[in-house]
Structure formats: C-alpha cells, structure tokens
Design an enzyme around this catalytic site. Structure first.
Site, PDB file in Angstrom:
ATOM      1  CB  CYS A  71      -0.934  -0.074   1.194  1.00 16.18           C
ATOM      2  SG  CYS A  71      -2.472   1.218   1.116  1.00 16.18           S
TER       3      CYS A  71
ATOM      4  CG  HIS B 147      -3.633  -3.329   3.538  1.00 16.12           C
ATOM      5  ND1 HIS B 147      -2.574  -2.891   4.309  1.00 16.12           N
ATOM      6  CD2 HIS B 147      -4.247  -2.012   2.892  1.00 16.12           C
ATOM      7  CE1 HIS B 147      -2.423  -1.671   3.971  1.00 16.12           C
ATOM      8  NE2 HIS B 147      -3.493  -1.028   3.072  1.00 16.12           N
TER       9      HIS B 147
END
Length: 321
Positions: A126, A242
């Site tokens: 991310c 994630h």
C-alpha cells in the site's frame, strides 16, 4: 446496571460481554510495538524486517507470517537493523509522503539499495508500495499537497486521490512462474492511483467486494484489474493488497522461494494451513461468545432495508436466528 444505563442514556443495551482471557486473535491496529526482546535473525530461518514507520498502519498484515515456525520477524527503527535480514517490507502508512521523508532522513534508502544489490528481497504494501516508485503527486492536498520523489526501486507513479478505495479483493498471483493458480484474499484501503511504466503486475484481481469481476472486459479496463508491480529479477515488488500473506498457499510458496534463495530446503504447506485453521477456530469461538451474550436481533433490524434484511446478510441472518 443494564437498567441504569438504559434509563440514563435512553439507549438499549444489547448485553454484557464477559472478557475472554485466552482469545488468540490479532489486534485491529496496535498502538505500540514491543521492540525489546525481539528474536535475533538466524541463518536457518527466513528473516523478515518490517520498517516501523512513524505513521504505520494495518499491522495485522504480518500476524500470520510472524507465526510461521521458520520465520523470524522483527520491527526495525534504524538502518543498522538491516544486517542479516532476508526480506525488508515497507508497510502501509497513514501519511505516505511524511513517512517517505522520514526514511530518507534516517538514511534507509542507502541501506535498502545495498540490500537489493546483495540479492535480497524488498516489498512494499500500500503506502510502502507507493514509496518504492518514482514519484508521488498530491494535486488535491490529501496529504498537504505537492510532489515527492519516491525511492526509485519500481518504475511506477502515484497520484493521491480525494476518495479512498475500500473494498475486499481476491486475486491470482502472477509473479510465481508456473504457479498461476495461487490465490490471495485481502482488501484495498488506499487513496491513490498507481500506474506502472515498464514493470509487470503482481496480481490479477478476480473479485472485488461481493461482485465477481468479468475478466473478458476491454483492454482499457484491464489495467484496473491488475495490481502491484514487480521488477525484473523478482527481488523488488509491491502491492495494494492488505492481507497478502494471509492465505497459506501464497504465504508458503513465497517463503519457500526465499528459502531456496538462501539454500534452504522448501517446507510442506501443512504448518501454514494449520495456522489458518487455528485462526478460523478462534474466530468461531469469538462469534459463539458474542451470540451467547449479545442480543443480535436489534443488530439485524438495524441492517433492514425497507423491512427486509440486506441481501448480503440474509443467509447469515437465517443461520444465526
């Protein structure tokens, strides 16, 4: 006590939930990491170093990875801690440009460049993925505006967007040769659009949320179904997903690739599957605990749309009732 609270607040109490002393589930987001007492890196283990960013987020990305018996996982606050590490991970961040400035101020970039030159792996997740690129632009002032030069490990560019993407995803791994059937499940929660220049993608998104993706769409939409980037040589890669290490097949396949690089024999997947089974068992225990002590009907009523439960919850509603 229940009557007193309801009378004073006018808010219904759904129950009293006893504390579960032995529940083995990860915390949603840790406020602090214990740096003391961390295990030392070992030549016979897969040594993973997570750079502890000042605004690090999504700590649970690494919980199952940390529990693998052939992994030593440490959180690192200085470049000196990189000695002996096999894999460095740049985690998610609540303030990407600020944490990027922190990395440079602490001289992490020089050490990371040496780490990769030595044939060791570097991963970004991310915000960490965004940092590995060439540039991060903030035209809407999401993080205060302006642009920042990335660390330059991946040929990607990121533009921070006003709206945050939040969705569950399933994806097929593309960066394991001959293992295209390996899947990951996780979630996207980020503000930004990242475009690859020359790098290959890491994953093909096969599902977002509850709706199955149509993989036969036109090429103009195809890039939106490709996630992450990986450099030639497969030592540097990043992703927006994630929970990328949560699925046992992907986790063990990736760990075995690191083990082979170190000259260690690959391990069977059984142990990795057992870790996931244990977590599922703990989740079931927690769900049973809630069902025993909490009145669930008001919760389901709160999810009602025009007198009928939301379609996504209908089967769960029937089972729990």
């Amino acid at each position: 006590g229940i009557e007193f609270i309801e009378q004073r607040t006018g808010v219904p109490v759904l129950g009293v939930l006893p504390f579960m002393q032995d529940l083995r589930l990860e915390e949603e987001d840790r406020l602090a990491i214990k740096l003391s007492g961390q295990a030392a890196f070992q030549a016979t283990q897969v040594n993973v170093g997570i750079i502890l960013l000042p605004h690090m987020s999504n700590f649970t990305d690494f919980d199952l990875l940390r529990q693998e018996h052939d992994v030593v996982l440490k959180y690192m606050t200085s470049p000196d801690a990189l000695v002996g590490v096999d894999v460095v991970i740049l985690p998610g961040s609540k303030s990407t440009q600020t944490d990027l400035k922190y990395l440079r101020g602490q001289n992490f970039q020089t050490m990371l460049e040496e780490h990769v030159r030595q044939g060791r792996e570097l991963i970004g997740i991310c915000g960490g993925y965004q940092m590995l690129g060439l540039d991060i632009h903030d035209p809407h002032g999401v993080e205060g505006g302006g642009s920042s030069a990335g660390l330059g490990f991946l040929e990607i560019d990121t533009i921070l967007a006003r709206e945050k993407m939040t969705t569950q995803v399933e994806a097929a791994a593309l960066h394991f040769i001959g293992c295209s059937d390996i899947r990951v499940r996780g979630y996207h929660i980020h503000m930004g659009v990242t475009r690859r220049r020359t790098e290959r993608p890491c994953f093909r998104i096969t599902r977002r949320g509850q709706k199955r993706e149509d993989v036969t769409l036109a090429s103009a939409d195809e890039d939106d179904r490709l996630d992450g980037a990986i450099r030639d040589g497969e030592l540097v890669w990043g992703t927006y997903i994630h929970g990328v290490f949560d699925e046992p097949d992907f986790r063990r396949t990736w760990l075995n690739r690191v083990r082979r690089r170190k000259g260690l024999a690959p391990l069977a997947i059984d142990q990795s599957q057992a870790l996931n089974a244990r977590r599922s068992h703990e989740l079931d225990r927690w769900a049973d605990h809630l069902q025993q002590h909490i009145r669930l009907r008001p919760i389901w009523d709160g999810l009602t749309r025009r007198g009928r439960p939301h379609a996504d919850f209908q089967s769960l509603y029937e089972d729990w009732r």
